[in-house]
Scaffold this active site. Structure first.
Site, short mmCIF file in Angstrom:
data_model
loop_
_atom_site.label_atom_id
_atom_site.label_comp_id
_atom_site.label_asym_id
_atom_site.label_seq_id
_atom_site.Cartn_x
_atom_site.Cartn_y
_atom_site.Cartn_z
CB ALA A 163 -0.89 -0.02 1.23
N GLY A 218 0.66 -5.11 0.78
CA GLY A 218 -0.47 -5.18 -0.15
C GLY A 218 -0.08 -5.79 -1.49
CD GLU A 273 -2.26 -7.81 2.54
OE1 GLU A 273 -2.02 -6.62 2.23
OE2 GLU A 273 -2.82 -8.14 3.59
CD GLU A 307 1.54 -5.68 5.57
OE1 GLU A 307 2.37 -6.57 5.82
OE2 GLU A 307 0.76 -5.74 4.60
N1 CO8 Z 1 4.63 3.30 -0.33
C1 CO8 Z 1 5.04 4.49 -0.82
N2 CO8 Z 1 6.24 4.65 -1.42
C2 CO8 Z 1 7.06 3.60 -1.52
C3 CO8 Z 1 6.67 2.33 -1.03
C4 CO8 Z 1 5.39 2.20 -0.42
N3 CO8 Z 1 4.94 1.02 0.05
N4 CO8 Z 1 7.68 1.46 -1.27
C5 CO8 Z 1 8.65 2.16 -1.88
N5 CO8 Z 1 8.28 3.45 -2.05
C6 CO8 Z 1 9.04 4.54 -2.66
C7 CO8 Z 1 10.16 5.00 -1.75
O1 CO8 Z 1 9.65 5.90 -0.78
C8 CO8 Z 1 11.09 5.64 -2.74
O2 CO8 Z 1 10.58 6.92 -3.07
P1 CO8 Z 1 11.56 8.23 -3.07
O3 CO8 Z 1 12.50 7.94 -4.20
O4 CO8 Z 1 10.61 9.34 -3.33
O5 CO8 Z 1 12.23 8.27 -1.75
C9 CO8 Z 1 10.96 4.77 -3.97
O6 CO8 Z 1 9.71 4.07 -3.81
C10 CO8 Z 1 12.07 3.75 -4.10
O7 CO8 Z 1 12.13 3.00 -2.89
P2 CO8 Z 1 13.47 2.77 -2.06
O8 CO8 Z 1 14.39 3.91 -2.26
O9 CO8 Z 1 13.08 2.45 -0.65
O10 CO8 Z 1 14.05 1.49 -2.81
P3 CO8 Z 1 15.02 0.37 -2.21
O11 CO8 Z 1 15.44 -0.45 -3.35
O12 CO8 Z 1 16.05 0.98 -1.33
O13 CO8 Z 1 14.09 -0.54 -1.23
C11 CO8 Z 1 12.09 -1.75 -0.63
C12 CO8 Z 1 13.04 -1.30 -1.76
C13 CO8 Z 1 12.79 -2.74 0.31
C14 CO8 Z 1 10.91 -2.43 -1.30
C15 CO8 Z 1 11.63 -0.54 0.19
O14 CO8 Z 1 11.15 0.46 -0.71
C16 CO8 Z 1 10.53 -0.80 1.18
O15 CO8 Z 1 10.77 -1.36 2.23
N6 CO8 Z 1 9.27 -0.38 0.87
C17 CO8 Z 1 8.14 -0.48 1.76
C18 CO8 Z 1 7.64 -1.89 1.86
C19 CO8 Z 1 6.49 -1.98 2.85
O16 CO8 Z 1 6.61 -1.70 4.02
N7 CO8 Z 1 5.31 -2.38 2.36
C20 CO8 Z 1 4.14 -2.55 3.17
C21 CO8 Z 1 3.28 -1.34 3.08
S1 CO8 Z 1 1.91 -1.38 4.21
C22 CO8 Z 1 0.75 -2.30 3.40
O17 CO8 Z 1 0.94 -2.75 2.32
C23 CO8 Z 1 -0.54 -2.46 4.13
C24 CO8 Z 1 -1.39 -3.49 3.44
C25 CO8 Z 1 -2.82 -3.18 3.56
C26 CO8 Z 1 -3.55 -3.58 2.31
C27 CO8 Z 1 -3.03 -2.84 1.13
C28 CO8 Z 1 -3.87 -3.01 -0.06
C29 CO8 Z 1 -3.43 -2.05 -1.13
#
Ligand code: CO8
Length: 261
Positions: A69, A112, A115, A135
């Protein structure tokens, strides 16, 4: 009707009967913001209703199927807002698609994203795919089936490890655990998924939709009810032209020519 273009997904028909929906927010690793979700559900519903479409493939990029998400969109929301809007309720629409769906996962499928992939009927992974429910690291829990569908796919201990530690698993482990049906080289992932979609689309569409509904019924029903439902669906297929055609073709040693509705 299908919007001529979407902001957050790319729509194509790479092979007769197969729709390919590619998540396309590369700068955010395909984070699933509300607008992307709306595009995806709109396009999926369009193909679900289309007579020609027999399978829908959902994929992302080499780096990310979807990183979850959209955390930036969600972070400042208040309880009243997420509760009153029933945030993520519309995700049920993806699981409700009646046409067979295939998730083709390269790169990260997190939160997500994992999921969404689990809402599809079949998951194929590229060899560098990574799955996780991180999460817990954000102070929340999975909200779109991660606690429910994951346990049915991989069992309690593995589901608990993923949900409680946030640890990711790779493609090989995902296959061993039963989360994905097959691992293929990353570069041939989409081709393999489209090929599988094409094969499904060539079958009787009535039988394919009934097979999907009946397998999914196993999530909800006990064994006796599930077997009864299966048998009634099996009986019902004898009312279709496709059953007559499919069995006649076998006996006459030729390919079946199923009706396309
Ligand atoms: N949301 C918003 N932006 C994101 C997300 C995200 N989930 N993931 C990555 N991005 C953005 C980063 O903020 C970054 O943006 P910016 O360049 O503006 O700083 C860009 O994408 C590139 O990401 P990274 O620089 O972090 O890239 P890396 O290669 O260093 O890392 C990762 C990749 C490991 C995937 C890392 O980005 C990460 O940990 N992302 C978040 C993963 C996460 O926590 N996901 C769970 C989210 S909560 C959720 O899904 C709740 C579920 C509820 C149901 C959802 C249904 C839709």
């Amino acid at each position: 009707s299908l919007k001529s273009s979407y902001d957050n997904i790319i729509v194509s028909e790479p092979s007769p009967g197969v729709a390919l929906l590619t998540l396309n927010r590369p700068k955010a690793l395909n984070a699933l913001c509300d607008a992307l979700l709306d595009d995806l559900i709109h396009a999926a519903n369009h193909f679900d209703k289309s007579k020609e479409c027999g399978a829908i493939v959902i994929t992302g990029s080499d780096k990310a199927f979807a990183a979850g998400a959209d955390i930036k969109e969600m972070s400042s929301r208040k309880f009243d807002e997420v509760f009153m809007k029933n945030m993520f309720k519309q995700w049920g629409d993806v699981a409700a698609i009646e046409t067979p769906t295939i998730a083709a996962v390269n790169g990260f499928a997190l939160g997500g994203g994992c999921e969404l992939a689990m809402m599809c009927d079949i998951m194929i992974a590229g060899d560098k795919a990574k799955f996780g429910q991180p999460e817990i690291n954000l102070g929340v829990i999975p909200g779109c089936g991660g606690t429910q569908r994951l346990i049915r796919a991989v069992g309690k201990s593995k589901a608990m490890e993923m949900c409680l530690t946030g640890n990711m698993i790779g493609a090989e482990q995902a296959e061993r655990d039963g989360l994905v049906c097959r691992v293929v080289p990353a570069e041939s992932l989409v081709d393999e998924a489209v090929k599988m979609g094409s094969k499904i689309a060539s079958k009787s569409q009535v039988a394919a939709k009934m097979a999907k509904e009946t397998v999914n019924a196993a999530y909800e029903l006990n064994l006796a009810e599930g077997l009864r439902f299966e048998r009634r669906m099996f009986h019902a297929l004898f009312a279709t032209e496709d059953q007559k055609e499919g069995m006649a073709a076998f006996i006459e040693k030729r390919d079946a020519n199923f009706v396309h509705r």
